[in-house]
Design a protein around this motif. Structure first.
Motif, short mmCIF file in Angstrom:
data_model
loop_
_atom_site.label_atom_id
_atom_site.label_comp_id
_atom_site.label_asym_id
_atom_site.label_seq_id
_atom_site.Cartn_x
_atom_site.Cartn_y
_atom_site.Cartn_z
N MET A 1 107.46 23.21 -96.40
CA MET A 1 108.80 23.56 -96.87
C MET A 1 109.82 23.33 -95.76
N PRO A 2 111.03 22.90 -96.10
CA PRO A 2 112.06 22.67 -95.09
C PRO A 2 112.52 23.98 -94.45
N VAL A 3 112.63 23.98 -93.13
CA VAL A 3 113.12 25.15 -92.41
C VAL A 3 114.04 24.70 -91.29
N PHE A 4 115.19 25.35 -91.19
CA PHE A 4 116.13 25.07 -90.11
C PHE A 4 115.87 26.04 -88.99
N GLY A 5 115.28 25.54 -87.92
CA GLY A 5 114.94 26.37 -86.77
C GLY A 5 113.74 25.79 -86.08
N PRO A 6 113.68 25.88 -84.76
CA PRO A 6 112.57 25.27 -84.01
C PRO A 6 111.28 26.06 -84.12
N SER A 7 110.22 25.39 -83.76
CA SER A 7 108.90 26.02 -83.73
C SER A 7 108.84 27.08 -82.64
N LYS A 8 107.78 27.88 -82.68
CA LYS A 8 107.58 28.89 -81.65
C LYS A 8 107.51 28.25 -80.28
N ALA A 9 106.81 27.12 -80.19
CA ALA A 9 106.68 26.44 -78.90
C ALA A 9 108.02 25.92 -78.42
N ALA A 10 108.80 25.32 -79.31
CA ALA A 10 110.09 24.77 -78.92
C ALA A 10 111.09 25.88 -78.62
N ALA A 11 110.95 27.04 -79.28
CA ALA A 11 111.87 28.15 -79.05
C ALA A 11 111.72 28.75 -77.66
N GLN A 12 110.69 28.34 -76.93
CA GLN A 12 110.58 28.76 -75.53
C GLN A 12 111.80 28.32 -74.72
N LEU A 13 112.50 27.32 -75.21
CA LEU A 13 113.70 26.86 -74.52
C LEU A 13 114.69 28.02 -74.36
N GLU A 14 114.67 28.96 -75.30
CA GLU A 14 115.45 30.18 -75.16
C GLU A 14 114.60 31.33 -74.66
N GLY A 15 113.38 31.44 -75.15
CA GLY A 15 112.53 32.59 -74.85
C GLY A 15 112.06 32.65 -73.41
N SER A 16 112.05 31.51 -72.71
CA SER A 16 111.61 31.49 -71.31
C SER A 16 112.59 30.68 -70.49
N LYS A 17 113.30 31.34 -69.61
CA LYS A 17 114.25 30.62 -68.74
C LYS A 17 113.51 29.66 -67.83
N THR A 18 112.29 30.01 -67.44
CA THR A 18 111.50 29.12 -66.58
C THR A 18 111.15 27.84 -67.32
N ALA B 1 109.78 29.89 -104.52
CA ALA B 1 110.16 28.47 -104.55
C ALA B 1 111.47 28.23 -103.80
N ILE B 2 111.52 28.71 -102.57
CA ILE B 2 112.70 28.51 -101.72
C ILE B 2 112.78 27.04 -101.31
N ASP B 3 113.97 26.48 -101.38
CA ASP B 3 114.16 25.06 -101.03
C ASP B 3 114.47 24.84 -99.54
N LEU B 4 115.06 25.85 -98.91
CA LEU B 4 115.43 25.72 -97.50
C LEU B 4 115.48 27.10 -96.87
N VAL B 5 114.85 27.23 -95.70
CA VAL B 5 114.92 28.48 -94.94
C VAL B 5 115.81 28.24 -93.72
N VAL B 6 116.76 29.14 -93.50
CA VAL B 6 117.66 29.06 -92.36
C VAL B 6 117.44 30.30 -91.51
N ILE B 7 117.01 30.10 -90.27
CA ILE B 7 116.71 31.22 -89.38
C ILE B 7 117.90 31.46 -88.47
N GLY B 8 118.46 32.67 -88.54
CA GLY B 8 119.63 33.01 -87.74
C GLY B 8 119.31 33.50 -86.35
N PRO B 9 118.66 34.66 -86.20
CA PRO B 9 118.45 35.23 -84.86
C PRO B 9 117.24 34.63 -84.13
N GLU B 10 117.12 35.01 -82.85
CA GLU B 10 116.07 34.43 -82.02
C GLU B 10 114.69 35.03 -82.27
N ALA B 11 114.63 36.32 -82.62
CA ALA B 11 113.32 36.97 -82.72
C ALA B 11 112.38 36.29 -83.73
N PRO B 12 112.82 35.94 -84.94
CA PRO B 12 111.91 35.24 -85.86
C PRO B 12 111.43 33.89 -85.32
#
Length: 738
Positions: free
Chosen positions: A86-103, A61-72
């Motif tokens: 559930m509330p989570v602080f961190g972008p989706s896998k698709a949005a995280a491409q902003l870091e994961g792919s320089k292109t 019953a976690i109320d908020l997840v905070v993702i620190g590093p890039e790998a998750p």
């Protein structure tokens, strides 16, 4: 709330520590580290496994997840948690491409209209080599995917760039990028996919060794605030608003329109110089080690911001975050051999002694067994300290670090050094101006209104110059030198007849003699609309972006330089031999820059390192080298005419769209330089004041010292003093140009 934080580094320790200070949450961390365990419950779970994390969140019953590093993030952990509602602080896998792919990031930036450099995505080493040759040095190569901050190289050596590409190409494409000159700045923005809120900017230090030498790392230290931003943008808040408006919000809006909303932390990696802001890269999470200092500035609950981002309610938060004005510095302790062959497993001692100083010790790669703490990786821990100034914060951080012992441990000793020095300059200048404003002395002279000129629009009045913009040519300025004379921060009466024309005559002579581009833009008939008297005092010049540096070069020890040498044995941080006397020739000309303060404020001597802080390493080196070269050339010409060039100052700028250094303003005139008669200088039987008599307004200064106590309005200059000063100006021109 019951909050789950994912991660194990000093960044996550900083996040957990900030949340723990609220005294309102049950904190769980996966996997965490020894230091974090003092403030949160540790669990052993794969932080990058979306299914396992989602199952744990549901069961506990976690109320908020905070993702620190890039790998998750790239693994899609945020998606799995959001699917549960559930509330989570961190972008989706698709949005995280902003870091994961320089292109991917470059494409979004282009469509969002965000300023950045050119880049080419390549998979072949031969193509990399050809593109390096096309772009030229310095060379920039980045791994296209995640590289934990180590996939980037910036180098002047083509072979080193190729070797870097060769290492990373087996892992995927690389980007060859245009080199962006300026200062790197990190700025974090919290966003819920629509609204953006900026945290204060910071600077980090990526190279392993002092003076930005050695291999690239994940970061060896950081500090906030960043003084040159405060100085150039009119305040830290204004810079933050600029990045929100011109960088973060356009990215968030574009990604939302693409159906890939970005919720979480948008890390803006920026290059900033005196004239532009451009994006190097984006990350999709808090930066390490910048987070360790940035969160110390936040004076409102971090949990509320993270939850608002996760819930999409950030628009209900105040437009600007609540911050303190303190300075914070963090220094990273790394294991022997980092970042290549790391020697881990060694005992760490002195942690409690370090914390007893008041510093915060944030763990990154540590373990504890039977009360013994050991290093388990490369970057072992951070020491964070705060104070009212960066100088004091630095002292506090290094005092604490000196109490920690790790065999073979290494850390930089220059974190925030240049920033602290610049902050001191700015604060000293601000304090001096406040004192002047409080005293509110009456002005010595009320200037006449500037002349109205057909085809020109008056835009600026200086102490002795008026500047006009052309109605017909946006790239041109008219600079009119007046006959006004100033001393001791007062304009004096009467003027020196012909002074403005003489300054221009001398500047034009030197512009024609010196081997560097200059700002004169005078074709035939440029002055047809001006009276002969005004034309003699005017120069038509290119409109430049001026560097905020007075490029002072000294060949002899005298004036304010001698006074500083007597106090410190150095000038602007340049050490000089002991036992030198006023007027002595220096072993070699030295570059002693000054910060060019805004109109009405005093210029401040600064070190070369502070010029790097202001304009970037490439430009700073170019200004220094050109200034020394010009001083040598001018000294040779002066010597041929029986004159000694003791010291001078140059000012430079560049035209928009060009990085060519252009010589501007006046050059080697009586007002900007100290010339002595060579025969008198060599005659040691003469009194020192006669040997060092300069061809300038020293006659005026000497008379004022003898006839005015510095209070109120200075007296009117006698006709004899005016005539002597005019003759001294004329003599220098005649000796140089005839």
């Amino acid at each position: 709330m019951k909050i789950l934080v994912l991660g194990s580094g000093a960044r996550e320790h900083a996040i957990v520590h900030s949340l723990a200070q609220e005294n309102a949450h049950q904190l769980v961390v996966a996997p965490g580290n020894t230091g974090i365990a003092r403030e949160a419950e540790r669990i052993r779970i794969d932080q990058s496994n979306p299914d396992l994390i989602a199952e744990f969140v549901k069961d506990e019953a976690i109320d908020l997840v905070v993702i620190g590093p890039e790998a998750p993030l790239v693994a899609g952990v945020a998606d799995a948690v959001r699917e549960l509602g559930m509330p989570v602080f961190g972008p989706s896998k698709a949005a995280a491409q902003l870091e994961g792919s320089k292109t991917f990031a470059k494409d979004v930036m282009q469509r969002a209209g965000v300023p950045t450099g050119r880049a080419v995505r390549l998979t072949d080493l031969a193509e990399v080599a050809a593109t390096l040759d096309q772009y030229g040095a310095p060379y920039v190569i980045k791994a296209d995917g995640l590289a934990s901050g180590k996939g980037v190289i910036v180098t002047e050596e083509r072979d080193a760039a190729l070797r870097h590409a060769e290492v990373w190409l087996p892992h995927g494409p690389v980007l060859v990028e245009e080199f962006l000159d300026g200062q790197e700045v990190s700025l974090f923005c919290i966003t819920d996919g629509e609204t953006v809120r900026a945290l204060p900017p910071a600077q980090d230090f990526k190279r392993l060794n002092n003076n930005d030498a050695g291999p690239n790392t994940g970061g060896m230290g950081a500090y906030t605030p960043v003084p040159f931003l405060i100085d150039q943008f009119g305040g830290e808040r204004e810079f933050m608003r600029t990045i929100e408006r011109e960088v973060a919000q356009p990215i968030v809006d574009t990604m939302r329109a693409d159906g890939v909303p970005f919720q979480g932390l948008l890390y803006c990696g920026l290059i900033v110089n005196h004239s532009a802001i451009r994006v190097i890269e984006f990350n999709a999470r808090f930066g390490d080690p910048e987070t360790q200092v940035v969160l110390q500035r936040l004076t409102e609950p971090l949990s509320e911001l993270l939850l608002a981002s996760a819930n999409g309610t950030l628009d209900q938060h105040a437009p600007e975050l609540s911050l303190n004005d303190k300075s914070f510095v963090t220094v990273v302790l790394a294991s022997e051999g980092y970042p290549e062959q790391v020697r881990s497993g060694r005992e760490i001692t002195g942690l409690e002694d370090a914390e007893a100083t008041g510093a915060l010790v944030l763990h990154a790669a540590t373990a504890e067994n039977d009360g013994v703490v050991t290093a388990t990786g490369g970057r072992v821990l951070n020491v964070v300290a705060g104070a009212e100034s960066l100088q004091e914060a630095r002292r506090n951080a290094y005092t604490a670090m000196d109490r920690i012992r790790l065999e073979g441990g290494q850390f930089r000793t220059d974190i925030a050094q240049a920033g602290a020095a610049l902050q001191d300059v700015i604060r000293a200048r601000t304090g001096a101006m406040a004192a002047v404003a409080e005293a509110a002395p009456a002005p010595a002279v009320v200037q006449d209104a500037p002349a109205q000129l057909d085809g020109w629009r008056h835009v600026y009045s200086g102490k002795v110059r008026e500047i006009y913009e052309s109605d017909a040519d946006a790239s041109a300025l008219l600079v009119v030198a007046s006959n006004r004379v100033s001393a001791f921060d007062h304009l004096l009466e009467p003027e020196i007849p012909g002074k403005g024309a003489m300054l221009n005559e001398l500047s034009r002579f030197w512009f024609s003699q010196l081997p560097v581009a200059n700002h004169l833009r005078e074709d035939a008939g440029w002055d047809a609309a001006l009276s002969p008297e005004l034309a003699a005092r005017a120069m038509r010049v290119a409109k430049l972006e001026m560097y905020p540096i007075e490029c002072v070069v000294r060949g002899y020890l005298t004036g304010s330089g001698f006074a500083e040498y007597e106090r410190t044995g150095a000038i602007c941080g340049v050490p000089l031999p002991a036992g030198m006397q006023d007027g002595d020739r220096l072993p070699a000309p030295i570059y002693t820059p000054a910060y060019k303060a805004p109109q009405g404020e005093h210029d401040e001597n600064i070190t070369y390192e502070q010029t790097v802080e202001l304009v970037g390493e490439q430009v700073a080196a170019r200004l220094r080298d050109v200034s020394l070269r010009l001083f040598t050339a001018a000294s040779t010409i002066a010597a041929e005419r029986g004159l000694v060039l003791a010291d001078t100052k140059f000012e430079f700028g560049h035209e928009l769209g060009s990085d060519e250094v252009v010589l501007a303003d006046e050059v080697l005139t009586s007002d900007s330089s100290r010339f002595w008669d060579a025969a008198s200088y060599r005659d040691e039987s003469l009194p020192l004041n006669e040997r060092l008599a300069s061809f300038d307004k020293q006659i005026v200064r000497n008379w004022l010292k003898a006839n005015w106590n510095g209070e109120g309005v200075p007296p009117v200059l006698p006709a004899s003093i005016v005539a002597q000063t005019q003759a001294r100006y004329r003599e220098l021109i005649d000796r140089l140009t005839r």
